[in-house]
Design an enzyme around this catalytic site. Structure first.
Site, PDB file in Angstrom:
ATOM      1  N   HIS A  72       0.836  -1.205   0.000  1.00  0.00           N
ATOM      2  CA  HIS A  72       0.000   0.000   0.000  1.00  0.00           C
ATOM      3  C   HIS A  72       0.869   1.253   0.000  1.00  0.00           C
ATOM      4  CE1 HIS A  72      -4.116  -1.673   1.463  1.00  0.00           C
ATOM      5  NE2 HIS A  72      -3.579  -2.402   0.512  1.00  0.00           N
ATOM      6  N   TYR A 201      -9.299   5.304   7.398  1.00  0.00           N
ATOM      7  CA  TYR A 201      -9.497   5.659   8.805  1.00  0.00           C
ATOM      8  C   TYR A 201     -10.547   6.764   8.822  1.00  0.00           C
ATOM      9  CZ  TYR A 201      -5.256   3.051  10.044  1.00  0.00           C
ATOM     10  OH  TYR A 201      -4.329   2.065  10.252  1.00  0.00           O
ATOM     11  N   PRO A 293      -4.761  -0.379  18.706  1.00  0.00           N
ATOM     12  CA  PRO A 293      -4.418  -0.763  17.331  1.00  0.00           C
ATOM     13  C   PRO A 293      -4.551   0.351  16.279  1.00  0.00           C
ATOM     14  CG  PRO A 293      -6.481  -1.800  18.022  1.00  0.00           C
ATOM     15  CD  PRO A 293      -5.946  -1.099  19.218  1.00  0.00           C
ATOM     16  N   LYS A 297       0.745  -0.519  15.337  1.00  0.00           N
ATOM     17  CA  LYS A 297       2.148  -0.580  15.755  1.00  0.00           C
ATOM     18  C   LYS A 297       2.532  -1.824  16.552  1.00  0.00           C
ATOM     19  CE  LYS A 297       3.704   2.921  13.839  1.00  0.00           C
ATOM     20  NZ  LYS A 297       3.789   2.304  12.525  1.00  0.00           N
ATOM     21  N   TYR A 385       3.676   6.319  10.710  1.00  0.00           N
ATOM     22  CA  TYR A 385       2.857   5.183  10.266  1.00  0.00           C
ATOM     23  C   TYR A 385       3.714   4.149   9.544  1.00  0.00           C
ATOM     24  CZ  TYR A 385      -1.331   2.718   8.715  1.00  0.00           C
ATOM     25  OH  TYR A 385      -2.294   1.757   8.511  1.00  0.00           O
TER      26      TYR A 385
HETATM   27  P1  RFL Z   1       1.427 -12.480  21.156  1.00  0.00           P
HETATM   28  O1  RFL Z   1       1.043 -12.484  19.739  1.00  0.00           O
HETATM   29  O2  RFL Z   1       0.371 -12.189  22.171  1.00  0.00           O
HETATM   30  O3  RFL Z   1       2.101 -13.883  21.473  1.00  0.00           O
HETATM   31  C1  RFL Z   1       2.385 -14.297  22.788  1.00  0.00           C
HETATM   32  C2  RFL Z   1       2.372 -15.812  22.808  1.00  0.00           C
HETATM   33  O4  RFL Z   1       2.751 -16.275  24.102  1.00  0.00           O
HETATM   34  C3  RFL Z   1       1.921 -17.367  24.455  1.00  0.00           C
HETATM   35  N1  RFL Z   1       1.953 -17.489  25.933  1.00  0.00           N
HETATM   36  C4  RFL Z   1       2.614 -18.462  26.598  1.00  0.00           C
HETATM   37  N2  RFL Z   1       3.355 -19.496  26.167  1.00  0.00           N
HETATM   38  C5  RFL Z   1       3.905 -20.321  27.091  1.00  0.00           C
HETATM   39  N3  RFL Z   1       3.721 -20.165  28.443  1.00  0.00           N
HETATM   40  C6  RFL Z   1       2.983 -19.139  28.920  1.00  0.00           C
HETATM   41  N4  RFL Z   1       2.808 -18.986  30.228  1.00  0.00           N
HETATM   42  C7  RFL Z   1       2.397 -18.232  27.971  1.00  0.00           C
HETATM   43  N5  RFL Z   1       1.611 -17.123  28.097  1.00  0.00           N
HETATM   44  C8  RFL Z   1       1.357 -16.692  26.855  1.00  0.00           C
HETATM   45  C9  RFL Z   1       0.573 -16.991  23.869  1.00  0.00           C
HETATM   46  O5  RFL Z   1      -0.271 -18.136  23.684  1.00  0.00           O
HETATM   47  C10 RFL Z   1       0.983 -16.359  22.550  1.00  0.00           C
HETATM   48  O6  RFL Z   1       1.046 -17.304  21.499  1.00  0.00           O
HETATM   49  O7  RFL Z   1       2.591 -11.422  21.443  1.00  0.00           O
HETATM   50  P2  RFL Z   1       3.817 -10.943  20.494  1.00  0.00           P
HETATM   51  O8  RFL Z   1       4.525 -12.093  19.895  1.00  0.00           O
HETATM   52  O9  RFL Z   1       4.551  -9.945  21.312  1.00  0.00           O
HETATM   53  O10 RFL Z   1       3.095 -10.183  19.273  1.00  0.00           O
HETATM   54  C11 RFL Z   1       2.390  -8.988  19.458  1.00  0.00           C
HETATM   55  C12 RFL Z   1       1.249  -8.863  18.452  1.00  0.00           C
HETATM   56  O11 RFL Z   1       0.485 -10.050  18.461  1.00  0.00           O
HETATM   57  C13 RFL Z   1       0.346  -7.653  18.746  1.00  0.00           C
HETATM   58  O12 RFL Z   1       1.116  -6.546  19.154  1.00  0.00           O
HETATM   59  C14 RFL Z   1      -0.475  -7.222  17.512  1.00  0.00           C
HETATM   60  O13 RFL Z   1      -1.405  -8.211  17.149  1.00  0.00           O
HETATM   61  C15 RFL Z   1      -1.202  -5.895  17.774  1.00  0.00           C
HETATM   62  N6  RFL Z   1      -2.065  -5.485  16.646  1.00  0.00           N
HETATM   63  C16 RFL Z   1      -1.537  -4.885  15.515  1.00  0.00           C
HETATM   64  N7  RFL Z   1      -0.202  -4.698  15.413  1.00  0.00           N
HETATM   65  C17 RFL Z   1       0.328  -4.188  14.262  1.00  0.00           C
HETATM   66  O14 RFL Z   1       1.549  -3.989  14.205  1.00  0.00           O
HETATM   67  N8  RFL Z   1      -0.434  -3.870  13.170  1.00  0.00           N
HETATM   68  C18 RFL Z   1      -1.780  -4.035  13.193  1.00  0.00           C
HETATM   69  O15 RFL Z   1      -2.425  -3.795  12.170  1.00  0.00           O
HETATM   70  C19 RFL Z   1      -2.383  -4.523  14.409  1.00  0.00           C
HETATM   71  N9  RFL Z   1      -3.717  -4.712  14.485  1.00  0.00           N
HETATM   72  C20 RFL Z   1      -3.445  -5.702  16.699  1.00  0.00           C
HETATM   73  C21 RFL Z   1      -4.249  -5.297  15.597  1.00  0.00           C
HETATM   74  C22 RFL Z   1      -4.037  -6.321  17.811  1.00  0.00           C
HETATM   75  C23 RFL Z   1      -5.404  -6.511  17.831  1.00  0.00           C
HETATM   76  N10 RFL Z   1      -5.943  -7.150  18.956  1.00  0.00           N
HETATM   77  C24 RFL Z   1      -6.868  -8.205  18.895  1.00  0.00           C
HETATM   78  C25 RFL Z   1      -5.355  -6.900  20.261  1.00  0.00           C
HETATM   79  C26 RFL Z   1      -5.615  -5.477  15.612  1.00  0.00           C
HETATM   80  C27 RFL Z   1      -6.206  -6.051  16.739  1.00  0.00           C
HETATM   81  C28 RFL Z   1      -7.708  -6.186  16.723  1.00  0.00           C
HETATM   82  C1  PHB Z   2      -5.774  -4.726  10.355  1.00  0.00           C
HETATM   83  O1  PHB Z   2      -5.690  -4.915   9.136  1.00  0.00           O
HETATM   84  O2  PHB Z   2      -6.176  -5.609  11.128  1.00  0.00           O
HETATM   85  C2  PHB Z   2      -5.416  -3.398  10.904  1.00  0.00           C
HETATM   86  C3  PHB Z   2      -4.857  -2.451  10.056  1.00  0.00           C
HETATM   87  C4  PHB Z   2      -4.542  -1.196  10.561  1.00  0.00           C
HETATM   88  C5  PHB Z   2      -4.773  -0.912  11.886  1.00  0.00           C
HETATM   89  C6  PHB Z   2      -5.304  -1.879  12.733  1.00  0.00           C
HETATM   90  C7  PHB Z   2      -5.637  -3.121  12.244  1.00  0.00           C
HETATM   91  O3  PHB Z   2      -4.493   0.328  12.363  1.00  0.00           O
END
Ligand code: RFL
Ligand code: PHB
Length: 392
Positions: A72, A201, A293, A297, A385
């Site tokens: 993008h 957005y 989110p 980041k 961004y």
């Molecule tokens: P994770 O992905 O939470 O992984 C942690 C892992 O640890 C396991 N765990 C354990 N394992 C063994 N023993 C234990 N005691 C444990 N406790 C936990 C868990 O099962 C899991 O598998 O953390 P990590 O690796 O630091 O990754 C972080 C990302 O997942 C998170 O920051 C992003 O998903 C946030 N986020 C977004 N980030 C972006 O950069 N771009 C995005 O577009 C974006 N969109 C989002 C998002 C997060 C969202 N939600 C649901 C919070 C959109 C949403 C809706």
């Molecule tokens: C997504 O595609 O899930 C997404 C993209 C941008 C954001 C948050 C989530 O700021």
């Protein structure tokens, strides 16, 4: 069991760290509490900064991303029934972002690790980290019903926001900084082609909405909702009606509808834990910090943390020097706080305050007008961004 680096958590942070260490010949083991199917299906992020894509490419984990990732060149901001395009390459000197689902990234990293990487144990739940200040910290964990011990030189907590690693820091060394936002996101996946080419957005009358996507035939959309929302109260038609209203502009544009295949509510919080290291224990990714989110980041910060950490372990492995490892927190936290500030600003600029403060409303519109009318203001958003440089 014994290893050099014990990694708790098989999310993006833990899996990428394992890949980087393995490529440098450093032994590690990943313990993941959930099943493989669970971690591969967990719906979350979708937007990868260019630096994240470059890092995945450099470690041979971008083969499918190169084919299926959607590059993008900007985003669209909508407010006051107007649309405004921000052109990232023009504003940043050539930078882009890529849409590729976290589920797919995790699948790619899991497949690589199971094929030729270090041990990755699913359904292996870490219970405690013992003696983190000593030369040989230990992780106690349960796997296949049996309690076991992993003895390590270093332990890295990549166990997300609800993991156990952060709680191992003694209370007197921990400092936490947090902010809760008074609203949540209802996120959906729908089997319908995206109604846009770039992410939208929108600051709509009823609150914030985001149009993202997963592929040319799957849309990902989010809607600001009250904090205590039950997704059951949102039948499909209500979701589409509300999304259409929030994205509405005076120009001719229609939000296409399709079958909704997933609905979930996410709370919005900022949180930073300092320091990111205690003795031989490091924290990386969501285990150390989370952002709302809106700025996309979280995953990108998890990737930048483990890139810095892997460099430190490689330096130690090659030269015996702990110089980079000793600077880990300092090298990461500058970027973490910039992302925290950016995510806060984006969130505050685009969401409706539940108490409907008219002064705040005007400030939001004034900020948006500034970004869409001043090139330096737009360039500042675009730089954040697309991702600030790594401090290495
Ligand atoms: P994770 O992905 O939470 O992984 C942690 C892992 O640890 C396991 N765990 C354990 N394992 C063994 N023993 C234990 N005691 C444990 N406790 C936990 C868990 O099962 C899991 O598998 O953390 P990590 O690796 O630091 O990754 C972080 C990302 O997942 C998170 O920051 C992003 O998903 C946030 N986020 C977004 N980030 C972006 O950069 N771009 C995005 O577009 C974006 N969109 C989002 C998002 C997060 C969202 N939600 C649901 C919070 C959109 C949403 C809706
Ligand atoms: C997504 O595609 O899930 C997404 C993209 C941008 C954001 C948050 C989530 O700021």
């Amino acid at each position: 069991m014994r290893t050099t680096v014990g990694i708790i958590g098989g999310g993006p942070a833990g899996l990428l760290l394992a890949r980087l260490l393995h490529q440098a010949g450093i032994a590690c083991v990943v313990l993941e509490s959930r099943t493989r199917a669970y971690v591969e299906q967990r719906q979350r992020a979708g937007m990868l900064e260019q630096g994240t894509v470059d890092a995945l490419r450099a470690c041979g984990a971008a083969e499918r991303l190169e084919i299926e990732g959607l590059v993008h060149h900007g985003i669209e901001l909508r407010f006051d029934r107007e649309r405004h395009h921000l052109d990232f390459p023009v504003l940043t000197g050539g930078r882009t972002v890529t849409i590729y689902a976290q589920t797919e990234l995790v699948k790619d990293l899991v497949a690589l690790q199971l094929a030729d990487g270090p041990p990755l144990l699913f359904e292996a739940q870490a219970l405690a980290i013992e003696r983190p200040e000593s030369e040989s910290p230990r992780v106690r964990f349960v796997h296949e019903g049996q309690e076991q011990t992993l003895t390590c030189d270093y332990v890295v907590g990549c166990d997300g926001f609800h993991g156990i690693a952060r709680g191992t820091f003694p209370a007197e060394v921990s400092r936490t900084f947090e902010h809760d936002y008074p609203y949540s996101w209802l996120g959906i996946l729908a089997d319908v082609a995206p109604s846009c080419e770039e992410l939208i957005y929108a600051r709509g009358d009823g609150g914030f909405a985001l149009h993202s996507m997963r592929s040319p035939s799957v849309s990902r959309l989010y809607l600001q909702v009250p904090s205590d929302t039950d997704p059951g109260d949102w039948p499909d038609d209500r979701i589409w009606d509300e999304l259409s209203a929030r994205f509405a502009i005076d120009a001719d544009w229609t939000l296409e509808r399709g079958p909704i295949t997933s609905k979930a509510v996410t709370t919005m919080r900022s949180y930073v834990h300092e320091p990111m290291r205690h003795g031989q224990l490091f924290l990386a990714g969501d285990a150390a910090h989370i952002v709302p989110p809106t700025g996309a980041k979280g995953l990108n910060l998890a990737v930048s943390d483990v890139r810095v950490l892997a460099r430190g372990f490689v330096q130690l492995h090659l030269t015996g020097s702990t110089q980079l490892l000793d600077r880990y927190g300092e090298l990461c936290l500058g970027r973490v706080w910039q992302a925290t500030r950016f995510s806060y600003d984006m969130t505050r600029m685009l969401h409706q305050q539940p108490d409907g403060d008219a002064f705040e409303d005007r400030l939001q519109l004034t900020r948006l007008r500034r970004i869409t009318s001043s090139r330096p203001a737009a360039a500042e958003l675009a730089a954040n961004y697309t991702g600030l440089p790594l401090a290495l």
